[in-house]
Enzyme design. Structure first.
Site, PDB file in Angstrom:
ATOM      1  N   CYS A  51       4.686  -0.246  15.990  1.00 23.75           N
ATOM      2  CA  CYS A  51       4.898  -1.079  14.805  1.00 23.75           C
ATOM      3  C   CYS A  51       5.904  -2.181  15.149  1.00 23.75           C
ATOM      4  O   CYS A  51       6.891  -1.899  15.816  1.00 23.75           O
ATOM      5  CB  CYS A  51       5.432  -0.188  13.688  1.00 23.75           C
ATOM      6  SG  CYS A  51       5.780  -1.082  12.171  1.00 23.75           S
ATOM      7  N   PRO A  52       5.654  -3.403  14.760  1.00 22.90           N
ATOM      8  CA  PRO A  52       4.601  -3.910  13.883  1.00 22.90           C
ATOM      9  C   PRO A  52       3.422  -4.528  14.627  1.00 22.90           C
ATOM     10  O   PRO A  52       2.616  -5.241  14.035  1.00 22.90           O
ATOM     11  CB  PRO A  52       5.336  -4.982  13.076  1.00 22.90           C
ATOM     12  CG  PRO A  52       6.246  -5.601  14.098  1.00 22.90           C
ATOM     13  CD  PRO A  52       6.680  -4.437  14.984  1.00 22.90           C
TER      14      PRO A  52
END
Length: 77
Positions: A16-17
């Site tokens: 992430c992200p």
């Protein structure tokens, strides 16, 4: 919905992200109604794509996990 026109982004191994950023870039190049399949190994992507769909107006058609790979299918609004 036809899966023939489905664009696929392989974000396996990315944290992430990054899976979401790769998906956003792909969606920007797509036409309304086309589908995007995202493959990710980041468990947080399940929540990320659900929230992203709610906020962006794109439709999250399915989210499933197969052998440690999360598969998200979005339809561009």
């Amino acid at each position: 919905m036809t899966t023939d026109a489905t664009v696929e982004v392989d974000a396996c191994g990315l944290q992430c992200p990054m899976p979401l950023l790769h998906a956003k870039r792909a969606l920007n190049r797509m036409q309304s109604g086309e589908c995007l399949r995202v493959l990710a190994t980041d468990q947080g992507s399940v929540r990320d794509f659900r929230v992203f769909a709610e906020q962006s107006g794109h439709t999250l058609l399915t989210s499933e996990e197969r052998a440690g790979v999360y598969i998200h299918l979005l339809q561009k609004s």
